[in-house]
Design a protein around this motif. Sequence first.
Motif, PDB file in Angstrom:
ATOM      1  N   LEU A  10       2.691  -5.561 -13.220  1.00 47.45           N
ATOM      2  CA  LEU A  10       3.382  -4.321 -12.863  1.00 47.45           C
ATOM      3  C   LEU A  10       3.548  -4.185 -11.353  1.00 47.45           C
ATOM      4  CD1 LEU A  10       1.614  -1.902 -15.367  1.00 47.45           C
ATOM      5  CD2 LEU A  10       4.051  -2.492 -15.382  1.00 47.45           C
ATOM      6  N   LYS A  11       2.517  -4.553 -10.622  1.00 44.12           N
ATOM      7  CA  LYS A  11       2.597  -4.455  -9.154  1.00 44.12           C
ATOM      8  C   LYS A  11       3.663  -5.412  -8.615  1.00 44.12           C
ATOM      9  CE  LYS A  11      -0.230  -4.853  -4.979  1.00 44.12           C
ATOM     10  NZ  LYS A  11      -1.562  -5.215  -4.425  1.00 44.12           N
ATOM     11  N   HIS A  12       3.690  -6.611  -9.151  1.00 44.07           N
ATOM     12  CA  HIS A  12       4.702  -7.591  -8.724  1.00 44.07           C
ATOM     13  C   HIS A  12       6.110  -7.076  -9.031  1.00 44.07           C
ATOM     14  CE1 HIS A  12       6.595 -11.476  -7.966  1.00 44.07           C
ATOM     15  NE2 HIS A  12       7.200 -11.370  -9.137  1.00 44.07           N
ATOM     16  N   GLU A  13       6.289  -6.491 -10.218  1.00 41.04           N
ATOM     17  CA  GLU A  13       7.601  -5.943 -10.576  1.00 41.04           C
ATOM     18  C   GLU A  13       7.988  -4.791  -9.656  1.00 41.04           C
ATOM     19  OE1 GLU A  13       7.522  -6.975 -15.380  1.00 41.04           O
ATOM     20  OE2 GLU A  13       7.067  -4.947 -14.670  1.00 41.04           O
ATOM     21  N   GLY A  14       7.021  -3.939  -9.327  1.00 42.49           N
ATOM     22  CA  GLY A  14       7.299  -2.833  -8.421  1.00 42.49           C
ATOM     23  C   GLY A  14       7.718  -3.322  -7.048  1.00 42.49           C
ATOM     24  N   ASN A  15       7.006  -4.338  -6.532  1.00 41.72           N
ATOM     25  CA  ASN A  15       7.345  -4.889  -5.215  1.00 41.72           C
ATOM     26  C   ASN A  15       8.763  -5.474  -5.212  1.00 41.72           C
ATOM     27  OD1 ASN A  15       4.769  -4.199  -4.472  1.00 41.72           O
ATOM     28  ND2 ASN A  15       3.959  -6.276  -4.518  1.00 41.72           N
ATOM     29  N   SER A  16       9.112  -6.154  -6.301  1.00 43.90           N
ATOM     30  CA  SER A  16      10.451  -6.751  -6.393  1.00 43.90           C
ATOM     31  C   SER A  16      11.527  -5.671  -6.413  1.00 43.90           C
ATOM     32  CB  SER A  16      10.556  -7.621  -7.653  1.00 43.90           C
ATOM     33  OG  SER A  16       9.640  -8.697  -7.595  1.00 43.90           O
ATOM     34  N   LEU A  17      11.261  -4.571  -7.110  1.00 45.36           N
ATOM     35  CA  LEU A  17      12.240  -3.480  -7.181  1.00 45.36           C
ATOM     36  C   LEU A  17      12.418  -2.795  -5.836  1.00 45.36           C
ATOM     37  CD1 LEU A  17      11.147  -2.042 -10.642  1.00 45.36           C
ATOM     38  CD2 LEU A  17      13.392  -3.027 -10.121  1.00 45.36           C
ATOM     39  N   VAL A  18      11.331  -2.685  -5.067  1.00 43.51           N
ATOM     40  CA  VAL A  18      11.438  -2.100  -3.717  1.00 43.51           C
ATOM     41  C   VAL A  18      12.357  -2.960  -2.857  1.00 43.51           C
ATOM     42  CG1 VAL A  18      10.166  -1.688  -1.568  1.00 43.51           C
ATOM     43  CG2 VAL A  18       9.260  -0.854  -3.737  1.00 43.51           C
ATOM     44  N   LYS A  19      12.182  -4.279  -2.944  1.00 41.09           N
ATOM     45  CA  LYS A  19      13.029  -5.186  -2.151  1.00 41.09           C
ATOM     46  C   LYS A  19      14.505  -5.046  -2.522  1.00 41.09           C
ATOM     47  CE  LYS A  19       9.383  -8.616  -1.463  1.00 41.09           C
ATOM     48  NZ  LYS A  19       8.901  -9.993  -1.791  1.00 41.09           N
ATOM     49  N   GLU A  20      14.755  -4.682  -3.782  1.00 42.93           N
ATOM     50  CA  GLU A  20      16.133  -4.501  -4.248  1.00 42.93           C
ATOM     51  C   GLU A  20      16.660  -3.103  -3.958  1.00 42.93           C
ATOM     52  OE1 GLU A  20      16.392  -5.561  -8.356  1.00 42.93           O
ATOM     53  OE2 GLU A  20      15.291  -7.435  -8.072  1.00 42.93           O
ATOM     54  N   GLY A  21      15.811  -2.234  -3.404  1.00 43.59           N
ATOM     55  CA  GLY A  21      16.232  -0.875  -3.101  1.00 43.59           C
ATOM     56  C   GLY A  21      16.230   0.054  -4.297  1.00 43.59           C
ATOM     57  N   LEU A  22      15.585  -0.361  -5.397  1.00 42.77           N
ATOM     58  CA  LEU A  22      15.530   0.458  -6.619  1.00 42.77           C
ATOM     59  C   LEU A  22      14.220   1.251  -6.606  1.00 42.77           C
ATOM     60  CD1 LEU A  22      16.826  -2.272  -9.103  1.00 42.77           C
ATOM     61  CD2 LEU A  22      18.124  -0.386  -8.079  1.00 42.77           C
ATOM     62  N   PHE A  23      14.199   2.311  -5.811  1.00 42.14           N
ATOM     63  CA  PHE A  23      12.944   2.999  -5.532  1.00 42.14           C
ATOM     64  C   PHE A  23      12.429   3.824  -6.713  1.00 42.14           C
ATOM     65  CE2 PHE A  23      15.098   2.404  -1.400  1.00 42.14           C
ATOM     66  CZ  PHE A  23      14.181   1.519  -0.854  1.00 42.14           C
ATOM     67  N   GLN A  24      13.309   4.425  -7.476  1.00 38.67           N
ATOM     68  CA  GLN A  24      12.876   5.200  -8.630  1.00 38.67           C
ATOM     69  C   GLN A  24      12.221   4.284  -9.662  1.00 38.67           C
ATOM     70  OE1 GLN A  24      12.765   8.562  -9.194  1.00 38.67           O
ATOM     71  NE2 GLN A  24      11.677   7.979 -11.077  1.00 38.67           N
ATOM     72  N   GLU A  25      12.863   3.142  -9.909  1.00 37.82           N
ATOM     73  CA  GLU A  25      12.298   2.190 -10.877  1.00 37.82           C
ATOM     74  C   GLU A  25      10.970   1.611 -10.369  1.00 37.82           C
ATOM     75  OE1 GLU A  25      15.314   2.319  -9.788  1.00 37.82           O
ATOM     76  OE2 GLU A  25      16.721   2.371 -11.485  1.00 37.82           O
ATOM     77  N   ALA A  26      10.905   1.340  -9.064  1.00 36.23           N
ATOM     78  CA  ALA A  26       9.667   0.820  -8.480  1.00 36.23           C
ATOM     79  C   ALA A  26       8.552   1.850  -8.588  1.00 36.23           C
ATOM     80  CB  ALA A  26       9.896   0.436  -7.024  1.00 36.23           C
ATOM     81  N   LEU A  27       8.910   3.117  -8.332  1.00 40.48           N
ATOM     82  CA  LEU A  27       7.939   4.206  -8.437  1.00 40.48           C
ATOM     83  C   LEU A  27       7.302   4.235  -9.826  1.00 40.48           C
ATOM     84  CD1 LEU A  27       8.517   7.795  -7.093  1.00 40.48           C
ATOM     85  CD2 LEU A  27       7.566   7.450  -9.366  1.00 40.48           C
ATOM     86  N   GLU A  28       8.131   4.056 -10.847  1.00 39.66           N
ATOM     87  CA  GLU A  28       7.624   4.075 -12.226  1.00 39.66           C
ATOM     88  C   GLU A  28       6.662   2.913 -12.480  1.00 39.66           C
ATOM     89  OE1 GLU A  28      11.197   4.072 -14.513  1.00 39.66           O
ATOM     90  OE2 GLU A  28      11.749   6.130 -13.936  1.00 39.66           O
ATOM     91  N   LYS A  29       6.968   1.748 -11.925  1.00 35.47           N
ATOM     92  CA  LYS A  29       6.073   0.597 -12.082  1.00 35.47           C
ATOM     93  C   LYS A  29       4.731   0.856 -11.403  1.00 35.47           C
ATOM     94  CE  LYS A  29       8.839  -2.101 -14.405  1.00 35.47           C
ATOM     95  NZ  LYS A  29       8.547  -2.516 -15.795  1.00 35.47           N
ATOM     96  N   TYR A  30       4.776   1.407 -10.189  1.00 34.71           N
ATOM     97  CA  TYR A  30       3.536   1.694  -9.475  1.00 34.71           C
ATOM     98  C   TYR A  30       2.715   2.762 -10.202  1.00 34.71           C
ATOM     99  CZ  TYR A  30       5.425  -0.958  -5.502  1.00 34.71           C
ATOM    100  OH  TYR A  30       5.924  -1.944  -4.690  1.00 34.71           O
ATOM    101  N   SER A  31       3.401   3.718 -10.814  1.00 32.96           N
ATOM    102  CA  SER A  31       2.687   4.753 -11.571  1.00 32.96           C
ATOM    103  C   SER A  31       1.979   4.136 -12.777  1.00 32.96           C
ATOM    104  CB  SER A  31       3.666   5.842 -12.032  1.00 32.96           C
ATOM    105  OG  SER A  31       4.220   6.519 -10.913  1.00 32.96           O
ATOM    106  N   GLU A  32       2.635   3.163 -13.428  1.00 26.78           N
ATOM    107  CA  GLU A  32       1.992   2.449 -14.528  1.00 26.78           C
ATOM    108  C   GLU A  32       0.789   1.664 -14.026  1.00 26.78           C
ATOM    109  OE1 GLU A  32       4.298   0.533 -17.778  1.00 26.78           O
ATOM    110  OE2 GLU A  32       6.040   1.031 -16.544  1.00 26.78           O
ATOM    111  N   CYS A  33       0.936   1.075 -12.848  1.00 30.16           N
ATOM    112  CA  CYS A  33      -0.180   0.349 -12.228  1.00 30.16           C
ATOM    113  C   CYS A  33      -1.407   1.247 -12.100  1.00 30.16           C
ATOM    114  CB  CYS A  33       0.201  -0.133 -10.829  1.00 30.16           C
ATOM    115  SG  CYS A  33       1.002  -1.726 -10.771  1.00 30.16           S
ATOM    116  N   LEU A  34      -1.159   2.452 -11.597  1.00 32.88           N
ATOM    117  CA  LEU A  34      -2.279   3.372 -11.348  1.00 32.88           C
ATOM    118  C   LEU A  34      -2.878   3.904 -12.636  1.00 32.88           C
ATOM    119  CD1 LEU A  34      -0.783   5.258  -8.286  1.00 32.88           C
ATOM    120  CD2 LEU A  34      -2.709   3.655  -8.288  1.00 32.88           C
ATOM    121  N   SER A  35      -2.107   3.872 -13.722  1.00 31.92           N
ATOM    122  CA  SER A  35      -2.691   4.262 -15.009  1.00 31.92           C
ATOM    123  C   SER A  35      -3.642   3.185 -15.524  1.00 31.92           C
ATOM    124  CB  SER A  35      -1.580   4.511 -16.037  1.00 31.92           C
ATOM    125  OG  SER A  35      -0.938   3.299 -16.393  1.00 31.92           O
ATOM    126  N   VAL A  36      -3.442   1.941 -15.054  1.00 36.52           N
ATOM    127  CA  VAL A  36      -4.338   0.841 -15.435  1.00 36.52           C
ATOM    128  C   VAL A  36      -5.540   0.778 -14.502  1.00 36.52           C
ATOM    129  CG1 VAL A  36      -4.522  -1.677 -15.689  1.00 36.52           C
ATOM    130  CG2 VAL A  36      -2.438  -0.496 -16.423  1.00 36.52           C
TER     131      VAL A  36
END
Length: 378
Positions: free
Chosen positions: A255-281
């Motif tokens: 999830l963290k790797h996916e979030g980082n990749s989305l940030v690089k693509e400028g998809l901040f809302q989608e990245a935010l959701e990945k990071y939120s899932e990370c923190l639930s784990v």
Amino acid sequence: MGNAQEKPPGGSAGGAASKENRQPRRAPGKEAANGAARERSPAGAEKESQQPPDCSGMDRSYLDAPAGALPPHLARLKNEGNYLFKNGQFGDALEKYSQAINGCSEAGIDSPEDLSILYSNRAACYLKNGNSGDCIQDCNKALELQPFSLKPLLRRAMANESLERYRKAYVDYKTVLQIDTGMQAANDSVNRITKVLIEQDGPQWREELPEIPVVPLSVQQQHRERPVSIEQAQARAARAAQEEARRKEARFTLLKHEGNSLVKEGLFQEALEKYSECLSVKSDECAVYTNRAICFLKLHRYQEAKQDCDSALQLDPANKKAFYRRALAFKGLQDYLSASSDLQEVLQLDPKVREAEQELEEMTCLLRQSLIDKDART
């Protein structure tokens, strides 16, 4: 040490390994350990047995507990051996088991199951003392009395592995896994030895193996139906907890790797959701809070960015990224004084952060202008 092993139906332990002619390689992390001197058992069981070390107020009634079909004086020797083994006194435990074995012979006791357990328990002492050769001999005797008994098979495998007899060890580990597929120690050992055998024998390594005996279905069924001891239940619970921790770590990393990749693509809302899932784990990962703070900043959600930076600083009070991004959040909230304070913290931690210097200059101007505007309104 178990007080009872299941008595499977007839058959043979099988799996006597063929002679290994090639010079084997040493398994990683394993040392040959057959040099310890063997402890000789007393000539007869009539000698009065020594009591295990006593502790003030300790309940010793367990020493008189029944042990299979053994008569009371031999059951006590076995119970004393179990006590000593659990307390790490392997030489003393070995002597007790030897006395019990000799006592069975002298008394003409015909109980293959109990005698097999005694040999298996003494084999464990030999193994702990580094005497792999005598461990193997006792395991062989235990398996002659009780074919396909799990503990002597496992102990013989460990002893053979310590002697670098990898083919024999492999056969015993594979036999163990027919009886109990969930035994992690055997699974790990098979994987480890397989690598050694591939290096040693090449792609045809399986052709060099002795025949692996087929465990009767009745033995497998009997093992599955046997009541689980407290020790086994605890071990299984520990393995399950470790496996769950591994699964969580793998999911978190993905999830963290996916979030980082989305940030690089400028998809901040989608990245935010990945990071939120990370923190639930895993809720105590500082980097995820600072990463999610970037997303909140890009989405102009400054209060939430500040909260994530607060969480990061609780975990790491000297995290300059958290201070810097909280300063940006304060800037968005038009709290220029707090922003300036955080930027000064960044520069105190690392004076070479050019971006912080530039922001601090801007913050000073904004703060001055806000004070002028305030005075004008009053």
